[in-house]
Scaffold this active site. Structure first.
Site, PDB file in Angstrom:
ATOM      1  N   PRO A   2     -31.781  11.786  34.854  1.00  0.00           N
ATOM      2  CA  PRO A   2     -32.296  11.036  35.987  1.00  0.00           C
ATOM      3  C   PRO A   2     -31.362   9.927  36.408  1.00  0.00           C
ATOM      4  O   PRO A   2     -30.742   9.277  35.580  1.00  0.00           O
ATOM      5  CB  PRO A   2     -33.592  10.450  35.442  1.00  0.00           C
ATOM      6  CG  PRO A   2     -33.505  10.555  33.971  1.00  0.00           C
ATOM      7  CD  PRO A   2     -32.281  11.250  33.592  1.00  0.00           C
ATOM      8  N   GLU A   3     -31.280   9.727  37.691  1.00  0.00           N
ATOM      9  CA  GLU A   3     -30.519   8.627  38.253  1.00  0.00           C
ATOM     10  C   GLU A   3     -31.500   7.589  38.782  1.00  0.00           C
ATOM     11  O   GLU A   3     -32.699   7.694  38.547  1.00  0.00           O
ATOM     12  CB  GLU A   3     -29.616   9.157  39.379  1.00  0.00           C
ATOM     13  CG  GLU A   3     -28.731  10.307  38.933  1.00  0.00           C
ATOM     14  CD  GLU A   3     -27.846  10.841  40.037  1.00  0.00           C
ATOM     15  OE1 GLU A   3     -27.445  10.042  40.903  1.00  0.00           O
ATOM     16  OE2 GLU A   3     -27.569  12.035  40.054  1.00  0.00           O
ATOM     17  N   HIS A  97     -39.115  18.963  20.854  1.00  0.00           N
ATOM     18  CA  HIS A  97     -38.196  17.833  21.037  1.00  0.00           C
ATOM     19  C   HIS A  97     -38.908  16.534  21.385  1.00  0.00           C
ATOM     20  O   HIS A  97     -38.355  15.679  22.076  1.00  0.00           O
ATOM     21  CB  HIS A  97     -37.132  18.142  22.097  1.00  0.00           C
ATOM     22  CG  HIS A  97     -36.415  19.427  21.857  1.00  0.00           C
ATOM     23  ND1 HIS A  97     -35.573  19.622  20.789  1.00  0.00           N
ATOM     24  CD2 HIS A  97     -36.456  20.606  22.519  1.00  0.00           C
ATOM     25  CE1 HIS A  97     -35.103  20.850  20.835  1.00  0.00           C
ATOM     26  NE2 HIS A  97     -35.630  21.473  21.858  1.00  0.00           N
ATOM     27  N   ARG A 116     -31.986  17.436  24.733  1.00  0.00           N
ATOM     28  CA  ARG A 116     -30.555  17.301  24.494  1.00  0.00           C
ATOM     29  C   ARG A 116     -30.188  16.062  23.691  1.00  0.00           C
ATOM     30  O   ARG A 116     -29.051  15.917  23.258  1.00  0.00           O
ATOM     31  CB  ARG A 116     -29.831  17.269  25.844  1.00  0.00           C
ATOM     32  CG  ARG A 116     -28.798  18.348  25.946  1.00  0.00           C
ATOM     33  CD  ARG A 116     -28.260  18.396  27.331  1.00  0.00           C
ATOM     34  NE  ARG A 116     -26.812  18.387  27.306  1.00  0.00           N
ATOM     35  CZ  ARG A 116     -26.070  18.415  28.391  1.00  0.00           C
ATOM     36  NH1 ARG A 116     -26.626  18.415  29.564  1.00  0.00           N
ATOM     37  NH2 ARG A 116     -24.776  18.418  28.284  1.00  0.00           N
ATOM     38  N   ARG A 150      -8.574  -0.876  42.847  1.00  0.00           N
ATOM     39  CA  ARG A 150      -8.802   0.209  41.884  1.00  0.00           C
ATOM     40  C   ARG A 150      -8.168   1.512  42.349  1.00  0.00           C
ATOM     41  O   ARG A 150      -8.329   1.926  43.479  1.00  0.00           O
ATOM     42  CB  ARG A 150     -10.296   0.419  41.658  1.00  0.00           C
ATOM     43  CG  ARG A 150     -10.903  -0.694  40.874  1.00  0.00           C
ATOM     44  CD  ARG A 150     -12.365  -0.476  40.581  1.00  0.00           C
ATOM     45  NE  ARG A 150     -12.892  -1.677  39.949  1.00  0.00           N
ATOM     46  CZ  ARG A 150     -12.852  -1.891  38.631  1.00  0.00           C
ATOM     47  NH1 ARG A 150     -12.363  -0.969  37.814  1.00  0.00           N
ATOM     48  NH2 ARG A 150     -13.322  -3.014  38.138  1.00  0.00           N
TER      49      ARG A 150
END
Length: 269
Positions: A2-3, A97, A116, A150
């Site tokens: 998720p972001e 899990h 994961r 940058r």
DNA sequence: ATACCGACCTGTCAGC
DNA sequence: TGCTGACAGGTCGGTA
């Protein structure tokens, strides 16, 4: 997984359901490695600890807790790629899990599930501060200052959590598409007009995604088990080979900063 | 200081 | 049908 928009949706959902509830006891799965603080520290969360509120900071979910005395503390959760925080009835089936279950005074359970195991749960006694700046609120001047000088690709800079926290692979690609900027451009090389476009595109795409409940790809669901809908409005991410929605040129997929990256070779310069 | 790259894990899916 | 390899929303630490 998720972001920012997904974590925001999850944190809001958890806050709505959990604020005011209390943690009675904590149970761990057989492999609690994802829990950064040792399981023992988490287990020491005193019985009756009240959940004051749940918020998002970057990609982290912050649980503000207060025990009966003055013992302020926070649980900080990062969901990694596949982590989920679920509120469930005790009799509902335990998913594979499941690494942590907190039994709540209300009789429900808060469950941390992460196949994961890139996710993390950590206990803090001081106020958590995310590593970078909130992209939803940053001013244009501050935004430009982040990238000055940058040489790293702009996509990589957007993903760098020390600069902006909360932007991940989907929303980096989507904002670059909307701004018409190629992902491999050096971060310091954009014109002022391009920075302005990217700044607006990023805030716009995050806002729209939050309103849609985030993007559901494979297994993302919010605290209520509901899917988000923003994946239906992706213009670049996951659309490789499909015609650009603006100019019909096939969307390209390349690797930038080690991540699958989607862009339109004609619209993005 | 900065930037690339593998490592960390499991699951899924495409291709043979 | 079954195996193999590539890939997946993220981050970290080592190396150049």
């Amino acid at each position: 997984m998720p972001e920012l928009p997904e974590v925001e949706t999850i944190a809001n959902g958890l806050n709505k359901r959990l604020a005011g509830d209390r943690i009675d006891s904590v149970w761990f799965g057989s492999k609690p490695e994802p829990l950064k603080s040792s399981a023992a520290v988490i287990a020491r969360t005193p019985e009756g600890t009240r959940i004051e509120q749940v918020q998002r900071a970057g990609k982290h979910i912050v649980f503000d807790l207060a025990a009966k005395k003055k013992d302020q503390r926070q649980w900080i959760v990062h969901l990694g790629m596949t982590g989920r925080m679920l509120v469930a009835a005790p009799e509902s089936e335990l998913l594979p899990h499941t690494h942590l279950v907190a039994r709540l005074k209300s009789g429900r359970e808060l469950r941390f599930v992460d196949p994961r195991r890139f996710g993390r749960l950590e206990v803090r006694n001081s106020a958590f501060e995310g590593p970078g700046t909130e992209p939803t609120r940053i001013s244009l001047e501050d935004f430009i200052a982040l990238f000055r000088g940058r040489k790293t690709p702009i996509k990589g800079a957007l993903l760098n959590q020390k600069l902006l926290h909360g932007v991940g692979n989907i929303y980096a690609d989507e904002s670059l598409f909307r701004a018409g900027v190629r992902p491999r451009r050096k971060a310091g090389s954009l014109t002022r007009a391009e920075y302005a476009k990217l700044h607006d595109a990023l805030q716009e795409v995050l806002k729209e995604a939050i309103a849609a409940g985030g993007s559901s790809i494979s297994d993302y669901v919010d605290a209520d088990g509901e899917e988000g809908f923003f994946q239906l409005r992706h213009r670049a991410y996951g659309r490789q080979g499909k015609p650009c929605l603006v100019c019909k040129t096939p969307i390209k997929k390349i690797v930038v900063a080690g991540r699958g990256t989607h862009y339109c070779p004609k619209c993005q310069r």
